[in-house]
Every structure is written in structure tokens, then in C-alpha cells.
Design an enzyme around this catalytic site. Structure first.
Site, short mmCIF file in Angstrom:
data_model
loop_
_atom_site.label_atom_id
_atom_site.label_comp_id
_atom_site.label_asym_id
_atom_site.label_seq_id
_atom_site.Cartn_x
_atom_site.Cartn_y
_atom_site.Cartn_z
N ALA A 66 32.35 39.57 46.42
CA ALA A 66 31.14 38.91 45.92
C ALA A 66 31.44 38.37 44.53
CB ALA A 66 30.00 39.92 45.86
N GLY A 105 33.41 42.14 49.36
CA GLY A 105 32.69 41.24 50.25
C GLY A 105 33.63 40.35 51.06
N GLU A 108 34.65 42.34 53.87
CA GLU A 108 33.45 42.51 54.71
C GLU A 108 33.18 41.26 55.55
OE1 GLU A 108 31.20 43.89 51.23
OE2 GLU A 108 30.52 45.55 52.48
N GLU A 128 34.85 48.12 45.42
CA GLU A 128 33.55 48.12 44.72
C GLU A 128 33.37 49.34 43.84
OE1 GLU A 128 34.05 47.11 47.78
OE2 GLU A 128 32.75 45.42 48.29
C1 3H9 Z 1 31.47 43.00 46.16
O1 3H9 Z 1 32.20 42.36 46.85
C2 3H9 Z 1 30.14 43.53 46.61
C3 3H9 Z 1 29.92 43.42 48.08
O2 3H9 Z 1 30.43 44.56 48.74
C4 3H9 Z 1 28.45 43.43 48.42
C5 3H9 Z 1 27.67 42.21 48.17
C6 3H9 Z 1 26.30 42.28 48.73
N1 3H9 Z 1 33.74 37.68 40.91
O3 3H9 Z 1 41.82 39.55 37.74
P1 3H9 Z 1 42.26 38.16 37.45
C7 3H9 Z 1 37.73 36.18 38.04
S1 3H9 Z 1 31.88 43.38 44.58
C8 3H9 Z 1 33.78 36.83 39.87
O4 3H9 Z 1 42.68 37.84 36.07
P2 3H9 Z 1 44.53 38.54 39.16
C9 3H9 Z 1 38.20 36.96 36.82
O5 3H9 Z 1 37.12 37.28 35.98
C10 3H9 Z 1 33.43 42.57 44.30
N2 3H9 Z 1 34.91 36.55 39.19
O6 3H9 Z 1 43.41 37.68 38.44
C11 3H9 Z 1 39.16 35.97 36.19
O7 3H9 Z 1 38.38 35.01 35.49
P3 3H9 Z 1 38.93 34.37 34.14
C12 3H9 Z 1 34.55 43.28 44.95
C13 3H9 Z 1 36.03 37.13 39.58
O8 3H9 Z 1 45.35 37.57 39.93
C14 3H9 Z 1 39.78 35.27 37.39
O9 3H9 Z 1 38.90 35.51 38.48
N3 3H9 Z 1 35.81 42.67 44.55
C15 3H9 Z 1 36.06 38.03 40.65
O10 3H9 Z 1 45.18 39.44 38.19
C16 3H9 Z 1 41.15 35.79 37.76
O11 3H9 Z 1 41.07 37.21 37.89
C17 3H9 Z 1 36.47 43.05 43.46
O12 3H9 Z 1 36.07 43.95 42.77
C18 3H9 Z 1 34.84 38.31 41.33
N4 3H9 Z 1 34.79 39.14 42.39
O13 3H9 Z 1 43.75 39.48 40.18
C19 3H9 Z 1 37.73 42.29 43.18
N5 3H9 Z 1 37.32 38.50 40.81
O14 3H9 Z 1 40.19 33.67 34.51
C20 3H9 Z 1 37.80 41.96 41.73
C21 3H9 Z 1 38.05 37.89 39.88
O15 3H9 Z 1 37.82 33.47 33.71
N6 3H9 Z 1 38.95 41.12 41.40
N7 3H9 Z 1 37.30 37.06 39.13
O16 3H9 Z 1 39.16 35.52 33.21
C22 3H9 Z 1 40.20 41.59 41.30
O17 3H9 Z 1 40.50 42.74 41.57
C23 3H9 Z 1 41.26 40.65 40.80
O18 3H9 Z 1 40.61 39.59 40.13
C24 3H9 Z 1 42.16 40.03 41.90
C25 3H9 Z 1 43.07 38.94 41.26
C26 3H9 Z 1 43.03 41.13 42.50
C27 3H9 Z 1 41.34 39.38 42.98
#
Ligand code: 3H9
Length: 692
Positions: A66, A105, A108, A128
Site C-alpha cells: 500500500a 498489499g 496480497e 506490515e
Molecule cells: C500495506 O501494504 C498495508 C496493506 O496490507 C493493507 C492495505 C489496506 N509506500 O526503501 P527505498 C518509497 S503497508 C510509499 O529507499 P529500496 C520510499 O519512501 C506497506 N512509499 O528503496 C522511497 O522514497 P524516496 C507494506 C514507499 O530499493 C522510495 O520508495 N510494504 C513505499 O532500498 C524507495 O524506497 C512495505 O512496508 C510504500 N509502501 O527498497 C514495504 N515503499 O526515494 C516498504 C517505498 O522519496 N518498502 N517507498 O525516499 C520497502 O521495504 C522498501 O522500500 C523496498 C525497496 C524493499 C520496496
């Protein structure tokens, strides 16, 4: 190819409809993405030429979850559940094609597809929990139906990213296709589904694995007990566990309702707000306003470390782990041998736990060159000094390094307190000097305070920031001041803890309050662990502090079984009657009238001055932003992430309340509590630290 909206396309290749998402950086499920997905699937379902649908993403990853930045704001566009229903109820088979990370998400969404194919480098997870939440789009109900209850419990409470091969073995992925050929591989898979007339497999209908765990509450009881220490203080793991219990005990749709209820409970609480703040704060810390992303960096291919003690050894391991050769220098052969021996032992222990192969151990040790000559550092790109914390010694080392290091090499000091500008001034190249303050144990703790001197060149700053990522640390840029950010604030807490035990509390009272707050240990337990005699000189001791008296009594901490606490052979701590007497006598000699001190006062006395000091650090420009200070405390001192760091916490308490108490304490106890001008101003203007 038909553009559905700005981030979604639908192409039809023969009988296969391909829905492509392209919403950088990580294809998060923003309102626009949800809108695009729903419309694209509706179009593909309505198109008579399309027999099966592939969902694939452009860019570096499949949907990573999400859009966290939308949380807490009014929702627009279709809900994720709406999108999922469209996909899951598609009368045409849907195949999710996964590369990068299918997270939260994102996974999911993949779980409502009828099949999942991935490239070998892909990963999948429900992380999450790391932002204080649970998978709120059916993940907790669908995951155990595929991987079973035990694995699902592990995945949702750890947030781990499962590699493709393991995901395939668990049944989470149905097939792996050749790296770099995902689109073709997924289309080919879709054609096989059609040719073999495979069913529209819905994960929600798989019941065998959840039924197998029904009537076995011990599975959950044992899991909770085994992880009690790890989950201490956090609300999200427990809610995640309850969801998996619901998957086992309730029909699917009832389970979904329970998941929603528990999700909303977490989403509206302060822990998730704190953890989401930390997620963005950590990424923000990497951005330095006057050092743009395209600032040239220097290649770091070889590192020198001076000092093979605990710190130097730990620092070296970071680089060896990242495959960067290290030359480690000590003055005495026996110290060098001991230091290298400790590094090897650390690696061997990791290998024994199965987290490294013996081959890896040898590879890492093979990158290490022990030496007794500073001259051997002449070809290093970065030299880190980790010698005794005394200005004269540091200056001597830097003076010598200046004559030895190659032009352009970065000269770094691991000092915890000393003035980096003064150290830099004894070289002819202060622009190449920087502080790299590692935290003990340096191979474990994630924090790296990067201390920017007055003259440090921007490329040196950019290189250090980049390097912190290479070695798996969170780099936070700080300015030169005594103790930098972390230790400067710690000093506030330590001072108050010492005062509190004379005024009426006991060490175990102070420790209990801070432990219950969520810190790994209180200040007295920490002193015992570190050793009370660090910096204590038997020749100069004069019973001037409780600690000195304890050292004089040969109470040196855990290492000899007694310090502020008494320790049994298993190092379990118990309050000491002798220490209690020392404290009472000491207070009496100083005519301190002891009184009852509440837990609330202990917390306020220890933590509000830290918030205040953080405000001073900000107003002096020694940290770029309040959230950087929070990142320091979370990664270097074990501040509980669910409380967001001292500055976030101070705002949660209310800066007006913090200020009012500081003023009361100032009236009673003096200028240790003098409020910072910034705190006064923010309260007067009704603002928060981000407006500072
Ligand atoms: C969810 O899914 C809830 C659902 O179950 C239910 C819904 C009803 N959203 O980490 P990076 C941005 S909760 C918005 O440096 P990497 C991040 O801020 C979500 N922004 O890259 C950054 O921005 P900036 C569950 C996001 O290659 C840029 O992307 N998912 C999100 O080292 C690059 O990120 C997670 O918790 C996001 N979800 O790692 C996954 N994710 O460049 C969270 C990233 O402006 N994300 N951004 O600073 C991660 O673990 C890592 O970002 C990922 C990439 C592994 C994907």
C-alpha cells in the site's frame, strides 16, 4: 497498447491481456494505481479476445505494498478490497508476474491472482508488522491457507522477505521463470493454464492447512512464549497472531472481518504512527540539503583501520562483510594477534549458528591484512582511526597519517566526543577529514554518526553517506559538538539517573521505569554491563561519586559478578543491599533529604532533558532535522521504534507539557533543566519540531 490511466496499460497479445503498472519508485498501491488496476481488469475481462490476464510491473519491483504516505488521509478511488474482488472473481485466469519485491498489499494482490510466477531474484513478504500494522487486505487469511500456520506466523510477525526459491517450495509461487524474461515466461505460463484448462484457483478456498491447526491452541501459545522477548512492548505482532488464529478458527469471510477490525485498531494507534514516521525518517536522513544526490563520490576499494581493540575489530568486520579489503594496524604484536583472533572467533561463532559457511569465514578473513606499520595504509582510500579516546593521541595519529595517506584518501576518526575540527587541523588536508562514529558492538549496531567538520568536503560527506549504505548502516549526518547527537543527549539522562538515586530512587527503580518504557536496559544495568571501572583510576579515586565508591569496593560490574546489582553465575541481576547502603550513606553525608519518587517523575526527569537537549542540538544546527535525532536514538541506543524516537515522543507527550515540567524542575533543581530557546519558541507559536 491502451493506456488505462497515467500508471496502467493494457495490451493484448493474442489471447492474453497484459496489465502493466508503472508507478515509480515501487509501484505502491496509491489511489491512481488502484483506479488503474480496477479499470484495466474490467477492460480485460470485458474484451472477448482476452482469455487470460497477466499482471506485471515496470521498474525495479512488483507492487511493494500500500502507499504508506496515504495512510491517515481521506481515501479516494476504489478500495484495495474492491480491486481484489475484481481480480479474484475474474472469470478468466489471472497470473501475477513478480520481480523485485512483492510486499504487503503487493503480495496480497498477487494472492488474489489465480497463479503466481516469478523470476529467481524476486522476493515476497508481508512486512506490515515493521510499520506497526498487519496485512489488511486478506494477507493474514490467505497466507496460512498456502504456507501453513507455523510459516505464516513467522512471516507476518517478522516481516521477512522470502526469496523466490523458498517461496516456490512453500507454494507461494507456482513457477519460476528465467531471470530477465518475466513477461514472456508469464505469458507462456498463462497459455499453459489455458491449454490444460487449469482451474481458477482461489486461495480463499484452500482450507486443508488451516483446518490442520484447528483445535491446537498450543501452536499459538508456544509461538507467543518463544517470541515474548522479541515482541516486548509492540502491539502489532500480537494482532498479527490473532489474525492467523482467526484464519484457523473462523470461516474465510469472518476471518477477513476480524483482520479488518485488528488492522483498524493498529492503524489508529500511536505505535503504527511512530513506526510509519520512522520508515520515512530513515530514508529522509540520507538526504543532505546542500549535498545533492549527484555529488561525486570517491571509490572506496581499500580501508585501513587503526586499532584492533573491540571498536577497531568491529569496524573492520563491516567492511570485510561487504567484500572490501581491510588493513588493520596495531602497535603491539600481541594486541594485533588478539584483535584478529577476536574477529575470527566472531565469524566462527556466526558460522556455528549456521548464518555463515566456513568458506565465507575464510573469504572474509582473507580480506584482512594485519600490520604493525602505519605506512602500510599508504594505498587505502579510507583510513579510520579507532585508538584511545584522548585528543593528544588522536592528533599524533592524524599528524602521522597526513604524511602517509595517499592524496585524496579520506581520514576518519571514530571519536565519540572529541572535536573533529581540532583533529582535522593537525593535517594539511582538513577537507578530507570526517568523523565516522560507530556504536558498540560496531559490527552489529546499525547507527553510524557521520560527523561533518567545518572544512569537510562535500564529496567526502557524500562518500561517507553512500558508504554507510554499502556496509548496511543507517548514516546520520551530525555537526561537531561534545558527544555529537547521541552521547550528548545520553549525558542528560545519565546525569538525572545519578541524581535520582541520591534524591530517593534506587538504581533498580530507575532501570525498571526505563525498561518498561521500552529501552533494552536502564542506565545502571548498562553501566554494569560496560564495567563500572571504565575510566576509573585507582590512584586518583576519592569516593566522590557512588560509582567511585563501588569501584573502591571492587564492585566492577557484570564482569566480576557485582556492580550496581549482584549477579548470579547466569548473570541474572538482583538488587544489592550493599549498594543500597552505599547510596543511603552517600546521600546522608551530602545532607540530601531523600523522598518518595514516583515512576512518572523518574521518566520525566530522565527523558524530558533529552528532548530539550535535542532541541538545543537542532537550534545549533548540529542535526539537520528532528527526525535525524530520532533515527540516531532508535539505531544507536535501542530507543523503542514504536515510540518514534525522543523528538517524536516529546511531541506526542506535548511540547507544552515538556516545557512546563522543565520549568518546574528548573525552579526546584537548577539550570540543568533550563529550557532551550527553540522549545520555548515552538510552544509559544504552537508549532512542532518539523517547523523548527
Ligand atoms: C500495506 O501494504 C498495508 C496493506 O496490507 C493493507 C492495505 C489496506 N509506500 O526503501 P527505498 C518509497 S503497508 C510509499 O529507499 P529500496 C520510499 O519512501 C506497506 N512509499 O528503496 C522511497 O522514497 P524516496 C507494506 C514507499 O530499493 C522510495 O520508495 N510494504 C513505499 O532500498 C524507495 O524506497 C512495505 O512496508 C510504500 N509502501 O527498497 C514495504 N515503499 O526515494 C516498504 C517505498 O522519496 N518498502 N517507498 O525516499 C520497502 O521495504 C522498501 O522500500 C523496498 C525497496 C524493499 C520496496
Amino acid at each position: 497498447m491502451a493506456a488505462i490511466n497515467a500508471v496502467t496499460d493494457l495490451t493484448v497479445e493474442g489471447d492474453i491481456g497484459v496489465v502493466t503498472l508503472n508507478s515509480p519508485p515501487v509501484n505502491a498501491l496509491s489511489a491512481q494505481v488502484r483506479e488503474g488496476l480496477k479499470a484495466a481488469f474490467e477492460a480485460a475481462i470485458a474484451d472477448p479476445a482476452v482469455q487470460a490476464i497477466v499482471l506485471i510491473c515496470d521498474g525495479k519491483t512488483f507492487i511493494a505494498g500500500a502507499d504508506i504516505s496515504e495512510f491517515g488521509k481521506a481515501m479516494t478511488g476504489p478500495s484495495l478490497q474492491d480491486v481484489q474482488n475484481t481480480i479474484e472473481n475474474s472469470p478468466k485466469p489471472v497470473i501475477a508476474a513478480i520481480h523485485g519485491t512483492a510486499l504487503g498489499g503487493g503480495l496480497e494482490v498477487a494472492l488474489v491472482a489465480h497463479y503466481r510466477v516469478a523470476v529467481p531474484s524476486a522476493k515476497a513478504g508481508l512486512p506490515e508488522v515493521n510499520i506497526g500494522l498487519l496485512p489488511g487486505a486478506g494477507g493474514t487469511q490467505r497466507l496460512p491457507r498456502i504456507v501453513g500456520v507455523e510459516k505464516a506466523l513467522e512471516m507476518v510477525t517478522s516481516g521477512q522477505h522470502v526469496p523466490a526459491k523458498a517461496a516456490l517450495a512453500m507454494g507461494l509461487f507456482d513457477s519460476l521463470v528465467e531471470e530477465g524474461a518475466l513477461r514472456d515466461g508469464a505469458i507462456a505460463f498463462a497459455r499453459v493454464v489455458l491449454a490444460e484448462d487449469k482451474p481458477l484457483a482461489k486461495v480463499r478456498d484452500l482450507n486443508a492447512k488451516v483446518e490442520a491447526a484447528r483445535g491446537k491452541p498450543e501452536i499459538f501459545a508456544e509461538f507467543r512464549a518463544a517470541n515474548a522477548k522479541k515482541f516486548r512492548g509492540f502491539l502489532a505482532p500480537e494482532n498479527n497472531i490473532k489474525c492467523i488464529e482467526a484464519a484457523v478458527n473462523l470461516p474465510f469471510d469472518e476471518g477477513l472481518k476480524e483482520e479488518r477490525r485488528l488492522f483498524v485498531e493498529l492503524m489508529s494507534g500511536s505505535q503504527s504512527a511512530a513506526q510509519r514516521y520512522v520508515f520515512f525518517a530513515e530514508r529522509q536522513a540520507a538526504k543532505i540539503p546542500d549535498v545533492p544526490d549527484d555529488t561525486p563520490t570517491l571509490p572506496i576499494k581499500k580501508v585501513g583501520v587503526i586499532g584492533a581493540g573491540t571498536m577497531g575489530g568491529g569496524i573492520s568486520m563491516n567492511f570485510l562483510n561487504a567484500g572490501i579489503p581491510v588493513t588493520i594496524v596495531e602497535m603491539k604484536q600481541e594486541n594485533l594477534d588478539r584483535g584478529v583472533g577476536v574477529i575470527r572467533k566472531n565469524y566462527e561463532n556466526t558460522a556455528k549458528k549456521g548464518r555463515l559457511t566456513q568458506d565465507d569465514v575464510e573469504k572474509r578473513m582473507g580480506l584482512l591484512t594485519p600490520s604493525m606499520h602505519l605506512e602500510d595504509l599508504a594505498d587505502c582510500d579510507l583510513i579510520i582511526e579507532a585508538v584511545f579516546e584522548l585528543m593528544e593521541i588522536k592528533k599524533d595519529v592524524f599528524g602521522k597519517l597526513d604524511t602517509i595517506a595517499k592524496p585524496g584518501a579520506i581520514l576518519a576518526t571514530n571519536t565519540s566526543y572529541l572535536n573533529v575540527d581540532e583533529i582535522a587541523a593537525c593535517t594539511q588536508r582538513p577537507e578530507n577529514v570526517i568523523g565516522l562514529h560507530f556504536f558498540s558492538p560496531a559490527n552489529v549496531m546499525r547507527l553510524l554518526e557521520i560527523v561533518r567538520g567545518e572544512k569537510t568536503d562535500k564529496s567526502v560527506v557524500a562518500t561517507a553517506m553512500k558508504l554507510s549504505k554499502t556496509i548496511g548502516k543507517v548514516g546520520v549526518l551530525v555537526g561537531v559538538c561534545f558527544g555529537f547527537v547521541g552521547n550528548r543527549m545520553l549525558a542528560q539522562r545519565q546525569r538525572e539517573a545519578q541524581k535520582l538515586i541520591l534524591e530517593g530512587a534506587m538504581p533498580w527503580d530507575v532501570d525498571r521505569v526505563l525498561y518498561d518504557f521500552g529501552l533494552p536496559m536502564g542506565p545502571f544495568a548498562m553501566s554494569d554491563l560496560a564495567g563500572l571501572d571504565i575510566g576509573w583510576d585507582p590512584a586518583k579515586t576519592s569516593s566522590s561519586t557512588v560509582r567511585e565508591v563501588l569501584c573502591e569496593m571492587d564492585r566492577r560490574g557484570q564482569k566480576n559478578g557485582r556492580g550496581f546489582y549482584d549477579y548470579d553465575e547466569k548473570r541474572n541481576a538482583k538488587p544489592s543491599a550493599d549498594v543500597e547502603k552505599v547510596i543511603l550513606d552517600f546521600a546522608e553525608q551530602r545532607q540530601i533529604q531523600r523522598r518518595e519518587i514516583s515512576d512518572e517523575e523518574i521518566l520525566e526527569r530522565c527523558l524530558y532533558p533529552m528532548v530539550n537537549e535535542g532541541a538545543k542540538i537542532l537550534e545549533e544546527g548540529k542535526a539537520i532535522r528532528a527526525s535525524d535525532i530520532d533515527i540516531v536514538w532508535i539505531n544507536g541506543y535501542g530507543w523503542p521504534v514504536y515510540r518514534g524516537g525522543p523528538m517524536f515522543w516529546g511531541e506526542l507527550v506535548g511540547l507544552d507539557k515538556v516545557l512546563a515540567r522543565m520549568k518546574e524542575f528548573q525552579a526546584l533543581h537548577g539550570d540543568d533543566f533550563k529550557p532551550s530557546a527553540l522549545l520555548e519558541r515552538l510552544v509559544a507559536e504552537g508549532k512542532g519540531f518539523k517547523d523548527a
